[in-house]
Enzyme design. Structure first.
Site, mmCIF file in Angstrom:
data_model
loop_
_atom_site.group_PDB
_atom_site.id
_atom_site.type_symbol
_atom_site.label_atom_id
_atom_site.label_comp_id
_atom_site.label_asym_id
_atom_site.label_seq_id
_atom_site.Cartn_x
_atom_site.Cartn_y
_atom_site.Cartn_z
ATOM 1 N N HIS A 87 1.347 1.627 -3.350
ATOM 2 C CA HIS A 87 0.273 2.391 -3.981
ATOM 3 C C HIS A 87 0.716 3.824 -4.243
ATOM 4 O O HIS A 87 0.210 4.474 -5.143
ATOM 5 C CB HIS A 87 -0.980 2.374 -3.105
ATOM 6 C CG HIS A 87 -1.674 1.049 -3.103
ATOM 7 N ND1 HIS A 87 -2.869 0.841 -2.468
ATOM 8 C CD2 HIS A 87 -1.352 -0.135 -3.662
ATOM 9 C CE1 HIS A 87 -3.241 -0.421 -2.627
ATOM 10 N NE2 HIS A 87 -2.333 -1.029 -3.351
ATOM 11 N N ASP A 95 0.876 -1.175 0.000
ATOM 12 C CA ASP A 95 0.000 0.000 0.000
ATOM 13 C C ASP A 95 0.907 1.218 0.000
ATOM 14 O O ASP A 95 2.020 1.146 -0.514
ATOM 15 C CB ASP A 95 -0.946 -0.046 1.214
ATOM 16 C CG ASP A 95 -2.280 0.672 0.963
ATOM 17 O OD1 ASP A 95 -2.244 1.808 0.465
ATOM 18 O OD2 ASP A 95 -3.336 0.109 1.260
#
Length: 565
Positions: free
Chosen positions: A347, A313
């Site tokens: 991410h 992430d």
């Protein structure tokens, strides 16, 4: 400071065009690759006043966990041995707790003030896969008050603490995390499903247990009646903790270890001050749900340098609480300097938000690489958050293989973002304390080779992203710059090289300055303008006359929107 002189960029067709482009990219890479020297990390270089931050100092006493019964066979549970060793060090007045080479299985470890937890070369702390070893407690998660399982490694209200050495800390995250089918190969998915666990009704998400699968609904019901923490046991396997939780700690050092395989976020300092984070590796599988690397929440006075991230992430993320809870706390993340860091999977390479309701300000990011992240530089929020993000200085960034946007500002995060044309039909909300703001953000010496989109800006109709300055930027991408509801944006010496479409697409963009813009090849569109608020688009530079003919005016605009200097 690095002196940057950009070549005049005159793209052409064919081999000559490609050669000039390659030379331009090489010049940016070579110049922006210069390291930042120590004295350039002064307040003058950062752009804001940065207090002096010194590493904690510890007494010369050493306590080794094997002297208190620890066995490094990967089978013996060493929770008690860790606790006894740390307490003995505390009782003596502080010092170093040494974890020698070995595989040390343990339950939660609680840090204490004046302790350096030192992992020798070859030392691996492996946290227990038994979820019952992590009792529930009141804490925060994703910017809100919450009940979660105890973090594997934690400290609260401490001073003068460190985690150092060359060893590894592993959170055994695979026993906690759900996994989405879309993130695995067919073979990986079949192996995971056959290992146990359960699938959701659509058979697209694997959960390690029924409790984890049913956790969201169980927690919703418990929250409605303000249940006591002990009642959340029914959802315990859903309530994944962050691996390293430091709350309200001062004078903190993380130096050297690898932090990996966390149940949720990897490292989460909250309300901490005077931190140095250096020389660490942070790893999670790229498919790990909520597998953030480092989340600073409402922290101040932090140095982060020479770190490596490969996570599932956001890699390095600045936060300050969510919605009314974050605004009520009122503690921004501020005075943070980041340099010489590399991000692989993630991410976002460097991220602010989306929980930034207490504000984020005075942040410097310099001399970093983002290689294969979903987004490079990512700023995200949404209506209801409130908070001000300002005084952000980003310089000397190299990116390649970015899956979506090299640079993204998104004020519609966590809901389906409207497309550019649909955005023009959204009515403005009244401006209030719930209105988030992004302003005074400066980006310089940025190069990106390969992205789906060069730059995406989406502000709110009532609050555009504003006062954004970009200088010496070269981005090759499938598409160019899309700016929706943006105000007071400056591009200087910026080359946007899209494979298709216009270099700049502005929807209700106003008060833009594009100085010394790169030329475009014959037949290529330079700019598209749409929206009745689009105005005062100022073009400066010798190539402007050639570009005027490559501007397309859409609904609500005409040539009056362009100002030529």
């Amino acid at each position: 400071m690095v002196t940057f002189r950009m070549w005049k960029y005159r793209p052409r067709s064919g081999a000559g065009y490609m050669l000039s482009l390659q030379l331009l990219l090489m010049s940016v890479v070579l110049l922006s690759g210069c390291s930042v020297s120590g004295d350039e990390r002064s307040s003058d270089a950062l752009g804001f006043d940065m207090p002096a931050i010194k590493a904690p100092v510890f007494a010369g006493r050493t306590f080794t966990i094997t002297d208190f019964g620890a066995v490094g066979d990967g089978h013996t549970l060493n929770t008690v041995a860790f606790a006894k060793t740390i307490q003995a060090c505390v009782n003596a007045g502080g010092g170093r707790v040494v974890v020698p080479a070995g595989l040390w299985l343990t339950g939660p470890i609680g840090l204490k003030s004046n302790i350096d937890l030192h992992l020798s070369q070859g030392a691996v702390i492996l946290f227990s896969p038994d979820i019952e070893h992590y009792p529930l407690k009141k804490t925060t998660f994703e910017g809100l008050e919450s009940v979660r399982c105890t973090s594997p490694l934690s400290g609260e209200n401490l001073e003068n603490i460190a985690i150092t050495g060359d060893g590894i800390i592993d959170g055994f995250g695979q026993v906690w995390r759900p996994v989405k089918k879309s993130k695995l190969t067919d073979g990986q998915w079949k192996a995971l499903v056959s290992s146990g666990g359960v699938l959701d009704a659509a058979k697209k998400i694997w959960y390690p247990s029924e409790k984890a699968l049913n956790g969201p609904e169980t927690v919703r019901q418990l929250n409605q009646r303000h249940a006591e923490p002990v009642e959340y046991t029914a959802a315990g396997e859903f309530l994944r903790p962050v691996m390293v939780s430091l709350v309200n700690c001062k004078n903190v050092l993380l130096d050297g270890p690898t932090f990996q395989n966390s149940p949720s976020w990897n490292i989460h300092p909250l309300l901490c001050e005077d931190m140095i984070i250096r020389n660490i590796n942070v790893r999670n599988p790229w498919w790990s749900q909520n597998g953030d690397g480092l989340d600073l929440e409402s922290c101040r006075n932090v140095l982060i340098y020479n770190c490596r991230f490969d996570v599932g992430d956001d890699a390095m993320c600045m936060k300050s609480g969510k919605n009314e809870y974050g605004r009520r706390r009122g503690r921004p993340t501020e005075n943070v300097a980041i340099w010489d860091c590399t991000v692989y999977h993630g991410h976002g390479g460097f991220v602010i938000g989306s929980e930034m309701s207490g504000g984020v300000r005075n942040i410097s990011v310099r001399n970093c690489e983002f290689l294969g992240t979903d987004v490079g530089l990512r700023f995200k929020s949404t209506r209801g958050r409130g908070g001000v993000v300002e005084n952000i200085y980003i310089e000397d960034i190299r990116m390649m293989g970015i899956a979506t946007d090299a640079i993204r500002f998104n004020m519609f995060y966590a809901i389906k973002s409207p497309g550019p044309e649909q955005s023009l039909e959204i009515p403005p909300d009244p401006i209030s304390e719930e209105t988030p703001r992004f302003q005074n953000i400066y980006l310089k010496n940025i190069v990106c080779s390969g992205a789906e989109s060069a730059i995406y800006m989406q502000g709110l109709p009532e609050m555009p992203v504003q006062k954004i300055e970009m200088e010496n930027v070269v981005i090759t991408a499938k598409t160019g710059v899309t700016a929706i509801e943006a105000d007071q944006v400056t591009f200087k010496n910026v080359a946007i090289i899209p494979e298709e479409g216009a270099s700049f697409m502005l929807y209700n963009g106003r008060n833009f300055t594009i100085e010394k813009p790169a030329s475009v090849a014959t037949g290529k569109m330079f700019m598209e303008l749409v929206g009745d608020k689009t105005a005062t688009i100022r073009l400066k530079g010798a190539d402007v006359p050639a570009l005027i003919g490559n501007i397309e005016y859409g609904k609500g605009t005409d040539a009056k929107a362009i100002v030529r200097d």
